[in-house]
Write an enzyme that holds these catalytic residues in place. Sequence first.
Site, PDB file in Angstrom:
ATOM      1  N   GLN A  76       1.019  -1.042   0.101  1.00  0.00           N
ATOM      2  CA  GLN A  76       0.230   0.005   0.206  1.00  0.00           C
ATOM      3  C   GLN A  76       0.934   1.048   0.169  1.00  0.00           C
ATOM      4  O   GLN A  76       1.583   2.044   0.933  1.00  0.00           O
ATOM      5  CB  GLN A  76      -0.862   0.156   1.396  1.00  0.00           C
ATOM      6  CG  GLN A  76      -1.447   1.045   1.100  1.00  0.00           C
ATOM      7  CD  GLN A  76      -2.891   1.300   2.284  1.00  0.00           C
ATOM      8  OE1 GLN A  76      -2.603   1.348   3.358  1.00  0.00           O
ATOM      9  NE2 GLN A  76      -4.173   1.195   2.210  1.00  0.00           N
ATOM     10  N   CYS A 106      -6.795   6.900   4.514  1.00  0.00           N
ATOM     11  CA  CYS A 106      -6.398   7.134   5.855  1.00  0.00           C
ATOM     12  C   CYS A 106      -6.742   8.508   6.586  1.00  0.00           C
ATOM     13  O   CYS A 106      -6.207   9.808   5.502  1.00  0.00           O
ATOM     14  CB  CYS A 106      -4.655   7.219   6.196  1.00  0.00           C
ATOM     15  SG  CYS A 106      -3.458   7.981   7.495  1.00  0.00           S
ATOM     16  N   LYS A 145      -8.037   1.947  -1.610  1.00  0.00           N
ATOM     17  CA  LYS A 145      -8.794   1.357  -1.203  1.00  0.00           C
ATOM     18  C   LYS A 145      -8.850   2.984  -0.605  1.00  0.00           C
ATOM     19  O   LYS A 145      -8.114   4.207  -0.306  1.00  0.00           O
ATOM     20  CB  LYS A 145      -7.826   1.346  -0.099  1.00  0.00           C
ATOM     21  CG  LYS A 145      -9.091   0.795   1.879  1.00  0.00           C
ATOM     22  CD  LYS A 145      -8.244   0.099   2.029  1.00  0.00           C
ATOM     23  CE  LYS A 145      -8.294  -0.711   3.312  1.00  0.00           C
ATOM     24  NZ  LYS A 145      -8.980   0.777   4.921  1.00  0.00           N
ATOM     25  N   HIS A 177     -13.973   1.448   2.885  1.00  0.00           N
ATOM     26  CA  HIS A 177     -14.170   0.785   3.821  1.00  0.00           C
ATOM     27  C   HIS A 177     -15.650   2.141   4.572  1.00  0.00           C
ATOM     28  O   HIS A 177     -15.240   2.603   4.270  1.00  0.00           O
ATOM     29  CB  HIS A 177     -12.823   1.947   4.702  1.00  0.00           C
ATOM     30  CG  HIS A 177     -12.879   2.183   5.990  1.00  0.00           C
ATOM     31  ND1 HIS A 177     -11.961   2.251   7.730  1.00  0.00           N
ATOM     32  CD2 HIS A 177     -14.437   1.655   6.799  1.00  0.00           C
ATOM     33  CE1 HIS A 177     -12.707   1.916   8.089  1.00  0.00           C
ATOM     34  NE2 HIS A 177     -13.863   2.079   8.173  1.00  0.00           N
ATOM     35  N   GLY A 219     -15.916  -2.901  10.267  1.00  0.00           N
ATOM     36  CA  GLY A 219     -16.201  -2.888  11.119  1.00  0.00           C
ATOM     37  C   GLY A 219     -16.664  -4.134  10.967  1.00  0.00           C
ATOM     38  O   GLY A 219     -17.476  -5.417  11.931  1.00  0.00           O
ATOM     39  N   GLY A 239      -9.958  -5.897   9.623  1.00  0.00           N
ATOM     40  CA  GLY A 239      -8.770  -5.678   9.597  1.00  0.00           C
ATOM     41  C   GLY A 239      -8.235  -5.419  11.402  1.00  0.00           C
ATOM     42  O   GLY A 239      -7.757  -6.641  11.417  1.00  0.00           O
TER      43      GLY A 239
END
Length: 341
Positions: A76, A106, A145, A177, A219, A239
Amino acid sequence: MSREIQTNAADGAISPWRFSVAPMMDWTDRHCRLIHRLMSRHALLYTEMVTAQAVIRGDRERLIGFDAVEHPVALQLGGNDPKLLAEAARIGADFGYDEINLNCGCPSDRVQGGAFGACLMREPALVGDCVAAMKAVVSIPLTVKCRIGVDDQDPEAALDALAASVRAAGVDALIVHARKAWLQGLSPKENREIPPLDYERAYRLKAANPDLPTAVNGGIKAPSEWLPHLERLDGVMIGREAYQNPEILLQADPLLFGVAAPVPDAFAMLEALEPHIAAHLERGGRLHAFTRHLVGLFPGRPGARLFRRHLAERCVGAEATLADLRAAVAHVSRHEAAAAA
């Protein structure tokens, strides 16, 4: 191969993104990934995010070196400069990675200061340029991502815009995400927990783009949650659960790929890990590089608390050896099944 395992693949092939372990800063280093690999042959593993500039200018072996045992493994990258990202992607491909992934999710202060990570949700055209530049120099899959949006963005418009841009640029898959990122007012930890999850948004994206391989992250914990997502999407990415309860990975290969797990339990995984630890120690490394990733083992087993205490007290120092790890494991009962994940 079961009908379930073929889900979401029109030609019967299994998606490369069917099951993966997320990139996690300070956690998914090469030692952590090796532990995870010993519990699943088929999970796609991701590195921590590494900036393009660090890959180009830094100690590459330290930053992006990995063990061949880790395959399939993805690098990544973080950044917002197409030229730098292309150069870093080429380096990663030359290192032997199976995939290059661009971080657009992020929310840390570091990435905000550099205007990359989740900030890129606001600049879908630039993300498309970055993807196109990287695709031009690598032959391995190039993925993104992302979040479903940031701050006050409308997740419908924001995610659609990003997906359209990266599709046009030739992206191979999108990993969503399924939360917004709030760049002002929430810490990175809070951004992983407070913004509500919206899996339906990922489902709608896939329904509108059936030819775009799409995986969901955020989650996702118990194995009972994995297959329902795979009925609608091409992949699930877990994760923190994989890190804090790594034995859950022992269920991935049987449930999702129709093959036995590489080892029957965490005890056998640690036995398989010993030669790798021994080689690391012979190179001058420390036991703690591995044991810091083992704290989540043995949930519910008698002796697990003593195991964790032994790791903290006896496996941290420079003098710690494999004997110290074995002594920690000796505290744990081998005869009582772990509590159900």
